[in-house]
Design a protein around this motif. Structure first.
Motif, mmCIF file in Angstrom:
data_model
loop_
_atom_site.group_PDB
_atom_site.id
_atom_site.type_symbol
_atom_site.label_atom_id
_atom_site.label_comp_id
_atom_site.label_asym_id
_atom_site.label_seq_id
_atom_site.Cartn_x
_atom_site.Cartn_y
_atom_site.Cartn_z
ATOM 1 N N ILE A 1 16.005 -10.845 3.548
ATOM 2 C CA ILE A 1 16.980 -11.023 4.630
ATOM 3 C C ILE A 1 18.187 -10.100 4.477
ATOM 4 C CG2 ILE A 1 16.296 -13.416 5.054
ATOM 5 C CD1 ILE A 1 18.886 -14.298 3.583
ATOM 6 N N SER A 2 18.162 -9.243 3.446
ATOM 7 C CA SER A 2 19.293 -8.330 3.265
ATOM 8 C C SER A 2 18.791 -6.895 3.060
ATOM 9 C CB SER A 2 20.190 -8.793 2.107
ATOM 10 O OG SER A 2 19.493 -8.821 0.874
ATOM 11 N N GLY A 3 18.772 -6.427 1.831
ATOM 12 C CA GLY A 3 18.473 -5.016 1.593
ATOM 13 C C GLY A 3 17.069 -4.573 1.940
ATOM 14 N N ASN A 4 16.114 -5.499 1.984
ATOM 15 C CA ASN A 4 14.725 -5.145 2.331
ATOM 16 C C ASN A 4 14.306 -5.678 3.699
ATOM 17 O OD1 ASN A 4 13.928 -5.809 -1.077
ATOM 18 N ND2 ASN A 4 14.105 -3.771 -0.169
ATOM 19 N N LYS A 5 15.263 -6.056 4.522
ATOM 20 C CA LYS A 5 14.895 -6.684 5.790
ATOM 21 C C LYS A 5 14.121 -5.746 6.713
ATOM 22 C CE LYS A 5 19.462 -5.950 7.933
ATOM 23 N NZ LYS A 5 20.648 -6.655 8.504
ATOM 24 N N HIS A 6 14.257 -4.430 6.524
ATOM 25 C CA HIS A 6 13.495 -3.486 7.345
ATOM 26 C C HIS A 6 12.010 -3.514 7.014
ATOM 27 C CE1 HIS A 6 14.292 -1.393 3.597
ATOM 28 N NE2 HIS A 6 13.428 -0.453 3.922
ATOM 29 N N LEU A 7 11.652 -4.118 5.876
ATOM 30 C CA LEU A 7 10.249 -4.236 5.479
ATOM 31 C C LEU A 7 9.717 -5.651 5.648
ATOM 32 C CD1 LEU A 7 10.433 -2.163 2.153
ATOM 33 C CD2 LEU A 7 9.403 -1.409 4.310
ATOM 34 N N ALA A 8 10.548 -6.551 6.149
ATOM 35 C CA ALA A 8 10.213 -7.974 6.179
ATOM 36 C C ALA A 8 9.340 -8.346 7.374
ATOM 37 C CB ALA A 8 11.490 -8.817 6.191
ATOM 38 N N LEU A 9 8.369 -9.214 7.100
ATOM 39 C CA LEU A 9 7.552 -9.845 8.123
ATOM 40 C C LEU A 9 7.785 -11.352 8.016
ATOM 41 C CD1 LEU A 9 4.245 -7.878 7.407
ATOM 42 C CD2 LEU A 9 5.956 -7.343 9.161
ATOM 43 N N GLY A 10 7.487 -12.096 9.093
ATOM 44 C CA GLY A 10 7.624 -13.542 9.006
ATOM 45 C C GLY A 10 8.533 -14.104 10.079
ATOM 46 N N ASN A 11 9.195 -15.224 9.737
ATOM 47 C CA ASN A 11 10.038 -15.912 10.721
ATOM 48 C C ASN A 11 11.315 -16.423 10.057
ATOM 49 O OD1 ASN A 11 9.338 -18.336 9.359
ATOM 50 N ND2 ASN A 11 7.550 -18.630 10.693
ATOM 51 N N ASP A 12 11.977 -17.365 10.670
ATOM 52 C CA ASP A 12 13.262 -17.836 10.152
ATOM 53 C C ASP A 12 13.134 -18.704 8.904
ATOM 54 O OD1 ASP A 12 14.564 -16.536 12.206
ATOM 55 O OD2 ASP A 12 14.761 -18.327 13.470
ATOM 56 N N PHE A 13 11.924 -19.120 8.576
ATOM 57 C CA PHE A 13 11.711 -20.013 7.440
ATOM 58 C C PHE A 13 11.003 -19.348 6.268
ATOM 59 C CE2 PHE A 13 11.753 -22.569 11.316
ATOM 60 C CZ PHE A 13 12.734 -23.500 11.008
ATOM 61 N N VAL A 14 10.071 -18.450 6.579
ATOM 62 C CA VAL A 14 9.290 -17.777 5.536
ATOM 63 C C VAL A 14 9.192 -16.291 5.863
ATOM 64 C CG1 VAL A 14 7.948 -19.861 5.082
ATOM 65 C CG2 VAL A 14 7.032 -18.154 6.643
ATOM 66 N N LYS A 15 9.295 -15.487 4.854
ATOM 67 C CA LYS A 15 9.178 -14.041 5.038
ATOM 68 C C LYS A 15 8.324 -13.460 3.921
ATOM 69 C CE LYS A 15 13.579 -13.452 7.508
ATOM 70 N NZ LYS A 15 12.969 -13.178 8.824
ATOM 71 N N TYR A 16 7.726 -12.303 4.202
ATOM 72 C CA TYR A 16 6.871 -11.657 3.213
ATOM 73 C C TYR A 16 6.791 -10.171 3.538
ATOM 74 C CZ TYR A 16 3.420 -12.019 6.988
ATOM 75 O OH TYR A 16 2.785 -11.918 8.201
ATOM 76 N N PHE A 17 6.277 -9.415 2.582
ATOM 77 C CA PHE A 17 6.051 -7.988 2.774
ATOM 78 C C PHE A 17 4.589 -7.749 3.159
ATOM 79 C CE2 PHE A 17 9.453 -8.136 -0.479
ATOM 80 C CZ PHE A 17 10.416 -7.350 0.144
ATOM 81 N N ASP A 18 4.337 -6.652 3.830
ATOM 82 C CA ASP A 18 2.964 -6.205 4.008
ATOM 83 C C ASP A 18 2.321 -6.068 2.634
ATOM 84 O OD1 ASP A 18 0.985 -4.679 6.082
ATOM 85 O OD2 ASP A 18 0.962 -3.697 4.125
ATOM 86 N N SER A 19 1.049 -6.401 2.525
ATOM 87 C CA SER A 19 0.385 -6.403 1.216
ATOM 88 C C SER A 19 0.350 -5.031 0.570
ATOM 89 C CB SER A 19 -1.036 -6.944 1.348
ATOM 90 O OG SER A 19 -1.817 -6.124 2.210
ATOM 91 N N GLU A 20 0.454 -3.962 1.356
ATOM 92 C CA GLU A 20 0.455 -2.612 0.788
ATOM 93 C C GLU A 20 1.850 -2.189 0.335
ATOM 94 O OE1 GLU A 20 -2.161 -0.799 -0.076
ATOM 95 O OE2 GLU A 20 -3.312 -2.547 0.559
ATOM 96 N N VAL A 21 2.855 -3.017 0.620
ATOM 97 C CA VAL A 21 4.206 -2.779 0.104
ATOM 98 C C VAL A 21 4.420 -3.592 -1.162
ATOM 99 C CG1 VAL A 21 6.686 -3.001 0.554
ATOM 100 C CG2 VAL A 21 5.144 -2.254 2.379
ATOM 101 N N SER A 22 4.209 -4.917 -1.054
ATOM 102 C CA SER A 22 4.446 -5.805 -2.190
ATOM 103 C C SER A 22 3.825 -7.164 -1.903
ATOM 104 C CB SER A 22 5.954 -5.969 -2.416
ATOM 105 O OG SER A 22 6.216 -6.942 -3.401
ATOM 106 N N PRO A 23 3.365 -7.877 -2.936
ATOM 107 C CA PRO A 23 2.813 -9.215 -2.717
ATOM 108 C C PRO A 23 3.870 -10.310 -2.607
ATOM 109 C CG PRO A 23 2.634 -8.641 -5.025
ATOM 110 C CD PRO A 23 3.181 -7.425 -4.323
ATOM 111 N N PHE A 24 5.166 -9.981 -2.734
ATOM 112 C CA PHE A 24 6.207 -11.005 -2.722
ATOM 113 C C PHE A 24 6.325 -11.702 -1.363
ATOM 114 C CE2 PHE A 24 8.073 -9.051 -6.549
ATOM 115 C CZ PHE A 24 8.403 -10.196 -7.259
ATOM 116 N N ALA A 25 6.542 -13.021 -1.439
ATOM 117 C CA ALA A 25 6.913 -13.819 -0.284
ATOM 118 C C ALA A 25 8.070 -14.713 -0.693
ATOM 119 C CB ALA A 25 5.738 -14.659 0.205
ATOM 120 N N GLY A 26 8.881 -15.108 0.286
ATOM 121 C CA GLY A 26 10.027 -15.956 -0.026
ATOM 122 C C GLY A 26 10.276 -16.968 1.062
ATOM 123 N N PHE A 27 10.934 -18.051 0.678
ATOM 124 C CA PHE A 27 11.228 -19.139 1.600
ATOM 125 C C PHE A 27 12.730 -19.365 1.688
ATOM 126 C CE2 PHE A 27 7.225 -20.570 -0.638
ATOM 127 C CZ PHE A 27 6.363 -20.139 0.355
#
Length: 228
Positions: A14-40
């Motif tokens: 939701i901050s420095g990597n938000k240009h790479l973020a997928l998801g919605n207001d509750f859960v976000k994640y990166f494309d799998s070819e960027v990173s496997p991280f997801a956050g809530f």
């Protein structure tokens, strides 16, 4: 109030990597070819379920927290890795070694970056991980033998990641030099370097401490995947 580094993946998404973020207001994640991280936004069973329904692929997902959290069904936990989160809040006194040539890594270097990370296993690295930015490397001839870059940009903190050296080139100071470059770059941007390391990697922990890092907290990485 929760510190941004207590929920580093979400804070980055939701901050420095938000240009790479997928998801919605509750859960976000990166494309799998960027990173496997997801956050809530909050680590609740409802948000684990939201992510399960939202993820468009069945590749492993990496969830990080500063406490051990029981991953609810229908997720399957593949592995849990204990580590330390380390922060460098002191002024660096290390000077770069001008005898070691460090250069930026760009897209044409991706095949060598993938090969080096597959050999040394510093953590997840895929075809678009370079989009996190600030990757630097050391070459011997045309061969990439060491590298380091940035991953989670949990503003105002920036994570140093993918620090690795080819086994045939250990002991030459390449990793330390790349770390110094990254620390200096992050601090020049008025930000704070941080990183994650396995709890049992005593050698790396000692190197990081010698460069001004201190352990902030334990962290737990859960590798999880959809039940097939």
């Amino acid at each position: 109030m929760e510190h941004v580094l207590d929920n580093p993946a979400w804070s980055a998404l939701i901050s420095g990597n938000k240009h790479l973020a997928l998801g919605n207001d509750f859960v976000k994640y990166f494309d799998s070819e960027v990173s496997p991280f997801a956050g809530f936004k909050e680590n609740t069973p409802e948000n684990f379920q939201r992510l399960y329904e939202l993820m468009p692929y069945n590749r492993p997902v990496l969830f990080v927290a500063t406490t051990e959290i029981e991953i609810p069904n229908p997720w399957k936990v593949i592995n849990t890795i204990k580590g330390f989160q380390m922060v460098c809040e002191t002024a660096t006194t290390e000077k770069v070694n001008t005898q070691i040539k460090v250069q930026p890594l760009v897209k044409e270097h991706i095949p060598q970056m993938l090969a080096l990370t597959q050999l040394t296993n510093p953590g997840p690295f895929a075809s678009r991980t370079i989009e996190f930015g600030h990757y630097l490397g050391v070459f011997e001839g045309d061969k990439l033998v060491a590298m380091a870059g940035q991953r989670l940009h949990t503003s105002p903190y920036a994570e140093i990641s993918a620090v690795c050296t080819h086994p045939d080139h250990l002991g030459k100071g390449y990793a330390r030099e790349l770390l110094i470059y990254q620390i200096n770059r992050i601090k020049a941007a008025a930000e704070v370097p941080f990183l994650h390391v396995r709890y049992d990697n005593e050698r790396a922990v000692n190197v990081y401490k010698s460069l001004g890092f201190s352990i902030r907290t334990e962290v737990f990485f859960s590798v999880m995947q959809k039940e097939k």
